[in-house]
Design an enzyme around this catalytic site. Structure first.
Site, mmCIF file in Angstrom:
data_model
loop_
_atom_site.group_PDB
_atom_site.id
_atom_site.type_symbol
_atom_site.label_atom_id
_atom_site.label_comp_id
_atom_site.label_asym_id
_atom_site.label_seq_id
_atom_site.Cartn_x
_atom_site.Cartn_y
_atom_site.Cartn_z
ATOM 1 N N GLY A 70 35.958 18.457 -7.748
ATOM 2 C CA GLY A 70 36.928 17.824 -8.648
ATOM 3 C C GLY A 70 37.424 16.451 -8.220
ATOM 4 O O GLY A 70 38.314 15.900 -8.850
ATOM 5 N N LYS A 83 35.959 13.457 -8.393
ATOM 6 C CA LYS A 83 35.762 12.420 -9.421
ATOM 7 C C LYS A 83 36.590 12.746 -10.666
ATOM 8 O O LYS A 83 37.104 11.852 -11.317
ATOM 9 C CB LYS A 83 34.279 12.310 -9.811
ATOM 10 C CG LYS A 83 33.314 12.132 -8.665
ATOM 11 C CD LYS A 83 33.239 10.728 -8.163
ATOM 12 C CE LYS A 83 32.193 10.572 -7.083
ATOM 13 N NZ LYS A 83 32.113 11.622 -6.057
ATOM 14 N N GLU A 117 31.155 22.200 -14.468
ATOM 15 C CA GLU A 117 30.401 22.595 -13.279
ATOM 16 C C GLU A 117 29.519 23.773 -13.647
ATOM 17 O O GLU A 117 29.986 24.756 -14.222
ATOM 18 C CB GLU A 117 31.377 22.970 -12.154
ATOM 19 C CG GLU A 117 30.749 23.654 -10.962
ATOM 20 C CD GLU A 117 29.635 22.841 -10.269
ATOM 21 O OE1 GLU A 117 29.790 21.628 -10.076
ATOM 22 O OE2 GLU A 117 28.608 23.456 -9.927
ATOM 23 N N ARG A 168 31.789 27.612 -8.084
ATOM 24 C CA ARG A 168 32.292 26.240 -7.909
ATOM 25 C C ARG A 168 33.164 25.829 -9.099
ATOM 26 O O ARG A 168 34.070 25.016 -8.959
ATOM 27 C CB ARG A 168 31.132 25.269 -7.686
ATOM 28 C CG ARG A 168 30.482 25.473 -6.314
ATOM 29 C CD ARG A 168 29.322 24.545 -6.072
ATOM 30 N NE ARG A 168 29.634 23.138 -6.089
ATOM 31 C CZ ARG A 168 30.177 22.458 -5.085
ATOM 32 N NH1 ARG A 168 30.479 23.056 -3.959
ATOM 33 N NH2 ARG A 168 30.417 21.155 -5.203
ATOM 34 N N CYS A 224 25.251 10.511 -3.333
ATOM 35 C CA CYS A 224 25.596 10.159 -1.954
ATOM 36 C C CYS A 224 24.308 10.185 -1.140
ATOM 37 O O CYS A 224 24.266 10.702 -0.032
ATOM 38 C CB CYS A 224 26.673 11.081 -1.400
ATOM 39 S SG CYS A 224 26.276 12.810 -1.525
HETATM 40 N N1 SAM Z 1 31.676 15.165 -8.540
HETATM 41 C C1 SAM Z 1 32.091 16.079 -7.494
HETATM 42 C C2 SAM Z 1 33.307 15.528 -6.800
HETATM 43 O O1 SAM Z 1 33.507 14.310 -6.804
HETATM 44 O O2 SAM Z 1 34.113 16.334 -6.292
HETATM 45 C C3 SAM Z 1 30.948 16.353 -6.523
HETATM 46 C C4 SAM Z 1 29.729 16.816 -7.228
HETATM 47 S S1 SAM Z 1 28.395 17.274 -6.207
HETATM 48 C C5 SAM Z 1 27.777 15.765 -5.663
HETATM 49 C C6 SAM Z 1 27.217 17.802 -7.381
HETATM 50 C C7 SAM Z 1 27.570 19.012 -8.178
HETATM 51 O O3 SAM Z 1 26.485 19.305 -9.062
HETATM 52 C C8 SAM Z 1 27.802 20.269 -7.370
HETATM 53 O O4 SAM Z 1 29.048 20.826 -7.675
HETATM 54 C C9 SAM Z 1 26.690 21.203 -7.787
HETATM 55 O O5 SAM Z 1 27.091 22.556 -7.857
HETATM 56 C C10 SAM Z 1 26.327 20.689 -9.163
HETATM 57 N N2 SAM Z 1 24.943 21.048 -9.560
HETATM 58 C C11 SAM Z 1 23.980 21.639 -8.833
HETATM 59 N N3 SAM Z 1 22.872 21.821 -9.572
HETATM 60 C C12 SAM Z 1 23.128 21.332 -10.785
HETATM 61 C C13 SAM Z 1 22.386 21.252 -11.984
HETATM 62 N N4 SAM Z 1 21.132 21.683 -12.058
HETATM 63 N N5 SAM Z 1 22.995 20.712 -13.044
HETATM 64 C C14 SAM Z 1 24.261 20.247 -12.975
HETATM 65 N N6 SAM Z 1 24.997 20.288 -11.856
HETATM 66 C C15 SAM Z 1 24.449 20.826 -10.784
#
Ligand code: SAM
Length: 460
Positions: free
Chosen positions: A118, A120, A138, A143, A235
């Protein structure tokens, strides 16, 4: 920290801004940077929040601050009150990207596609016009629960949390003015903070991530309005997840790249994609005070389709019940109170208008703010209300000293001075932590069990 393997560093050679010696040295240094971003609706500034520490602003964020060392956030009641979000500083640049690409004088509809936990979403919420609607999504269920908790703690009234696969959003047609895709990635940008991840890195995984990023973007783009903005971030330092994704987007979708203005003093590196010369932005930990990050912005072109109104009915609270709830709230006359089973949910006008369409197409985990449960003669106020910006300012409240605040947050028994019977807000440093109910011979602690502090110890 283990040295960075050549199988990884070899892939960085030739990338704009990559300085092998400085990059290796900053990773070897093990330096830890701590930064937080304030919730502007709950705080008036950083003063007084971290009295033991030196604080300095994050240059590209209005509410972001570096802390001179990492306090124990678990033992800071202000953290549990949602006064701030602990967020890595480079990723706070999303705020600047939004400021440069969106009209913030207008209420907008925004989607944070990969939103947990959360960071962003809370940033987007604080940056957009306050009457905007933010859908924080999400895909992974557990999550999504964490995301919901963090959004509740943040306390804003204009966020809907969904638990959907990106492809589900195509059902609602061209809808959002802004889509932020902070995609799952191979994570090399966080190696300094999380050295164990170094062993898990492989080029094969970079390629898997790149394919997944393409799938996520292709699935979500039908939900972006013509004229709307896509902000893509990772990242990861990998070309395959950064510049090559920019080229792939421009080759396959009606998008144009939006270059951003950088202050040279920020030391953010502009990078151009090999085919289309699209501008993206790289953050290296040896050059910025933050971790590795990449971000790029695009606008969708084409004719905007007329907005389809969905005629769904919300079940609204009857007027005589509204009068009963009103004293608990501080919301505009246009806010709506929805009845969901016996629970009262506060919706912003924009959300009330859009909710039927979202409900029809998506799995909604949380919308707006839960005010509480209606009983025959009372409202049992919800924790979400206590932490929200919708709560009335003049409700009974008890200010707790640090030790009592921590007892409350552990859900331990409370001994309060002689105070009036009934519901009372537990406060620390002027911020709401949750509810307690004062009975003739005891105090019931209503802090949610699943959120209580489990960690032993005390603040240093
Ligand atoms: N935006 C978040 C933040 O700033 O706190 C961090 C996000 S993290 C980089 C990427 C997110 O994408 C994770 O929560 C992960 O569970 C989710 N994710 C994983 N596979 C995915 C998929 N196939 N489609 C969409 N989201 C996915």
């Amino acid at each position: 920290m283990p040295p960075l393997p050549p199988s990884f560093t070899d892939t960085l050679k030739g990338l704009p801004g990559y300085d092998p010696e400085a990059f290796s040295a900053v990773h070897a240094s093990g330096e830890r940077i701590t930064s937080v971003r304030l919730q502007p609706q709950k705080t008036t500034g950083i003063a007084g929040l971290f009295p033991q520490l030196d604080v300095t602003p994050v240059p590209w964020s209005r509410y972001g601050y570096y802390l001179s060392s990492r306090p124990s956030f678990t033992f800071d009641p202000q953290f549990h009150a949602g006064a701030y979000y602990v967020q890595e500083a480079s990723s706070m640049f999303l705020e600047e990207a939004i400021r440069q690409t969106m009209d913030l004088d207008e209420p907008l509809k925004a989607l944070d596609l990969c939103a947990a936990p959360g960071g962003k979403s809370t940033l987007i919420q604080a940056t957009l016009h306050p009457q905007s609607l933010l859908v924080a999504n999400e895909v992974i269920k557990s999550r999504a629960a964490l995301l919901s908790d963090n959004i509740s703690r943040w306390g804003a009234d204009n966020v809907v949390v969904t638990n959907n696969d990106p492809r589900d959003f195509s059902r609602i047609g061209e809808y959002f003015d802004l889509i932020v895709a902070d995609a799952p990635c191979s994570g090399s940008g966080l190696f300094r903070r999380d050295p164990e991840a170094i062993d898990e890195w492989s080029y094969d995984n970079v390629m898997l991530c790149s394919q997944r990023q393409q799938r996520i973007l292709a699935d979500a783009l039908p939900a972006l309005k013509a004229g709307g903005v896509l902000i893509y971030s990772t990242c990861s330092y990998a070309r395959e997840e950064d510049e090559l994704i920019m080229d792939w987007l421009l080759e396959n979708f009606p998008l144009e790249n939006i270059p951003l203005q950088l202050n040279p003093g920020w030391h953010i590196v502009e990078t151009l994609s090999p085919q289309r010369q699209a501008a993206g932005y790289r953050f290296y930990p040896d050059q910025v005070k933050g971790e590795g990050f990449f971000i790029a912005c695009f606008r969708k072109y084409g004719e905007a389709a007329p907005h389809k109104k969905h005629r769904g009915q919300l079940s609204l609270l009857p007027p005589r019940e509204v009068a009963r709830i009103q004293p608990w709230l501080n919301v505009s006359d246009e806010h709506m109170l929805m009845l969901h089973q016996d629970e009262v949910i506060i919706l912003t006008p924009h959300m009330a208008e859009e909710l039927p369409l979202l409900q029809k197409n998506l799995y909604i985990r949380k919308a707006g703010v839960k005010a509480g449960q209606l009983s025959a003669k009372d409202l049992i106020p919800d924790h979400q209300l206590a932490l929200s910006t919708c709560i009335a300012a003049d409700l009974p409240a008890t200010d707790l000293a640090l030790e009592d605040a921590l007892r409350y947050l552990r859900k331990d028994e409370l001994q309060l001075p002689d105070i009036a019977k009934g519901w009372t807000l537990m406060r620390y440093n002027g911020m709401n932590l949750g509810w307690a109910k004062v009975l003739p011979n005891r105090v019931n602690n209503y802090y949610p069990k699943e959120l209580r502090i489990l960690k032993a110890g005390t603040p240093e």
